[in-house]
Motif scaffolding. Structure first.
Motif, PDB file in Angstrom:
ATOM      1  N   VAL A  63      39.901  41.426  38.367  1.00 20.59           N
ATOM      2  CA  VAL A  63      39.496  42.744  38.870  1.00 20.59           C
ATOM      3  C   VAL A  63      38.160  43.126  38.222  1.00 20.59           C
ATOM      4  O   VAL A  63      37.256  43.655  38.887  1.00 20.59           O
ATOM      5  CB  VAL A  63      40.589  43.792  38.562  1.00 20.59           C
ATOM      6  N   GLN A  64      38.027  42.800  36.936  1.00 17.03           N
ATOM      7  CA  GLN A  64      36.805  43.151  36.210  1.00 17.03           C
ATOM      8  C   GLN A  64      35.569  42.546  36.892  1.00 17.03           C
ATOM      9  O   GLN A  64      34.554  43.228  37.105  1.00 17.03           O
ATOM     10  CB  GLN A  64      36.874  42.626  34.766  1.00 17.03           C
ATOM     11  N   ALA A  65      35.659  41.251  37.213  1.00 20.37           N
ATOM     12  CA  ALA A  65      34.490  40.542  37.763  1.00 20.37           C
ATOM     13  C   ALA A  65      34.151  41.056  39.164  1.00 20.37           C
ATOM     14  O   ALA A  65      32.971  41.177  39.525  1.00 20.37           O
ATOM     15  CB  ALA A  65      34.758  39.044  37.783  1.00 20.37           C
ATOM     16  N   PRO A  87      43.081  50.449  39.742  1.00 20.58           N
ATOM     17  CA  PRO A  87      44.410  50.026  39.312  1.00 20.58           C
ATOM     18  C   PRO A  87      44.725  48.668  39.919  1.00 20.58           C
ATOM     19  O   PRO A  87      44.392  48.426  41.081  1.00 20.58           O
ATOM     20  CB  PRO A  87      45.335  51.113  39.877  1.00 20.58           C
ATOM     21  N   ASN A  88      45.301  47.780  39.133  1.00 21.78           N
ATOM     22  CA  ASN A  88      45.699  46.473  39.649  1.00 21.78           C
ATOM     23  C   ASN A  88      47.139  46.619  40.130  1.00 21.78           C
ATOM     24  O   ASN A  88      48.077  46.607  39.345  1.00 21.78           O
ATOM     25  CB  ASN A  88      45.577  45.431  38.539  1.00 21.78           C
ATOM     26  N   LYS A  89      47.301  46.834  41.431  1.00 20.50           N
ATOM     27  CA  LYS A  89      48.633  47.114  41.982  1.00 20.50           C
ATOM     28  C   LYS A  89      49.346  45.784  42.223  1.00 20.50           C
ATOM     29  O   LYS A  89      49.090  45.116  43.224  1.00 20.50           O
ATOM     30  CB  LYS A  89      48.507  47.945  43.262  1.00 20.50           C
ATOM     31  N   ASP A 133      45.897  31.582  42.705  1.00 19.69           N
ATOM     32  CA  ASP A 133      45.992  32.310  43.981  1.00 19.69           C
ATOM     33  C   ASP A 133      47.013  33.431  43.808  1.00 19.69           C
ATOM     34  O   ASP A 133      48.124  33.189  43.342  1.00 19.69           O
ATOM     35  CB  ASP A 133      46.466  31.341  45.086  1.00 19.69           C
ATOM     36  N   ARG A 134      46.606  34.645  44.149  1.00 20.54           N
ATOM     37  CA  ARG A 134      47.530  35.784  44.015  1.00 20.54           C
ATOM     38  C   ARG A 134      47.099  36.877  44.980  1.00 20.54           C
ATOM     39  O   ARG A 134      46.020  36.813  45.579  1.00 20.54           O
ATOM     40  CB  ARG A 134      47.508  36.318  42.581  1.00 20.54           C
ATOM     41  N   ILE A 135      47.958  37.873  45.105  1.00 20.03           N
ATOM     42  CA  ILE A 135      47.579  39.053  45.886  1.00 20.03           C
ATOM     43  C   ILE A 135      46.750  39.967  44.978  1.00 20.03           C
ATOM     44  O   ILE A 135      47.068  40.132  43.801  1.00 20.03           O
ATOM     45  CB  ILE A 135      48.836  39.777  46.395  1.00 20.03           C
TER      46      ILE A 135
END
Ligand code: URC
Length: 324
Positions: free
Chosen positions: A256-258, A282-284, A191-193
């Motif tokens: 992010v890719q999926a 971008p993965n912020k 679990d993450r932002i």
């Protein structure tokens, strides 16, 4: 003695032509009945063609001044019936220039559209006739290439999309099972932002525009095929933005890719006229604050509530998805 170098390629033009256009459609005599629509564009016009001698022989006779390109942009902003659609306006501008100057073979038009949404007023949510709000920093971005190298038709490649659409989801994003070796410090998380600033572009099937025979039509207006083309309609813009937001919100993201791949797939499924879709995401990163200094658990994913944004570095995930 011949020179030891040659001009490999050349393209020139005007950048950042800023234009706001007001389209009046209501009863102007009645202040309350005035109904306007506005668009604000940042336009770039770049040209290629038989312009080598301007570089190699200081021959300005082949140069359409970049100042004139700016003036053509303003003129078409005034007279083009396509001004409200950035795709069609860009096509109009590109076809106009390539058909007017025989030695100019290609035009590359970029139109960035800034948001001006109609203000909704009162308790019943009445759309106002002539007042607008910048309700987001995302922009619509259109690139049109007009290829006039064939004598009877112009070939248009239209790429459309959006930039700077900032989104964040506070759960239903995990990242695990990635390569672990001596360089790995990143913990696996269930679990993450997940936050990103979406750059999306999609390429429409190429369009052939027959050159109109009537000089006047060429001078002033767009070939009919642009006017009739329906694939650039507002609906495509709405559908692609909606697909991006829906999938972002609804996906139980493994990476992010999926998530990117699912977004692009949905756009291809929903829009027959689109050949390929590209995203740059971008993965912020938002990092849970380590509060062990005061013996508080803010690191276990389920207990993480206080985060700090990491301005740099960020991941950068990009891909293009196309039809088989
Ligand atoms: O969704 C992600 N993809 C990655 O490739 C990556 N790499 C990383 O450090 N975090 C993430 N997250």
């Amino acid at each position: 003695m011949s020179e030891e170098f040659v001009l490999a390629n050349a393209r020139y033009g005007k950048d950042k032509v800023r234009v706001l256009r007001v389209v009046r459609s209501g009863n102007e005599d009645d202040k309350a009945g005035r109904h306007h629509t506005v668009v604000e564009y940042n336009v770039t016009v770049l040209l290629e063609g038989e312009i080598e001698t301007s570089y190699t022989k200081a021959d300005n006779s082949v140069v359409v001044a970049t100042d004139s390109m700016k003036n053509i942009t303003y003129y078409l902003a005034k007279v083009s019936p396509h001004i409200l659609s950035p795709e069609r306006f860009a096509m109009h501008l590109g076809t106009h220039i390539v058909s007017k100057y025989a030695h100019i073979k290609k035009a590359f038009i970029t139109v960035e559209q800034l948001r001006w949404s109609r203000i909704v007023i009162g308790p019943n949510g009445q759309p106002h006739g002539h007042s607008f709000v910048r309700d987001g920093e995302d922009k619509r971005l259109v690139n049109v290439e007009i290829d006039g190298t064939s004598p009877s038709t112009l070939l248009a490649t239209v790429t459309s999309g959006l930039t700077d659409l900032l989104v964040l989801k506070s759960t239903n994003s995990s990242f695990d099972s990635f390569v672990r070796d001596e360089y790995t410090t990143l913990p696996e998380v269930d679990d993450r932002i997940f936050s990103t600033s979406v750059d999306l572009s999609y390429v429409f099937s190429k369009l052939e525009i027959p050159l109109p025979k009537d000089e006047k039509l060429l001078e002033l207006l767009v070939p009919e095929s642009i006017a009739e083309g329906s694939v650039w309609d507002e609906e495509v813009k709405e559908r692609t933005r909606r697909a991006t937001l829906d999938v972002f919100a609804e996906d139980d993201s493994a990476s992010v890719q999926a998530t990117l791949y699912k977004m692009a797939g949905r756009i291809l499924k929903e829009n027959a006229g689109i050949d390929s879709v590209s995203y740059a995401l971008p993965n912020k990163h938002y990092i849970p604050v380590d509060m062990r200094y005061i013996d508080v658990d803010n690191l276990t994913p389920a207990k993480a509530e206080v985060f700090t944004p990491l301005s740099a570095p960020s991941g950068l995930i990009s891909a293009t998805v196309k039809r088989k």
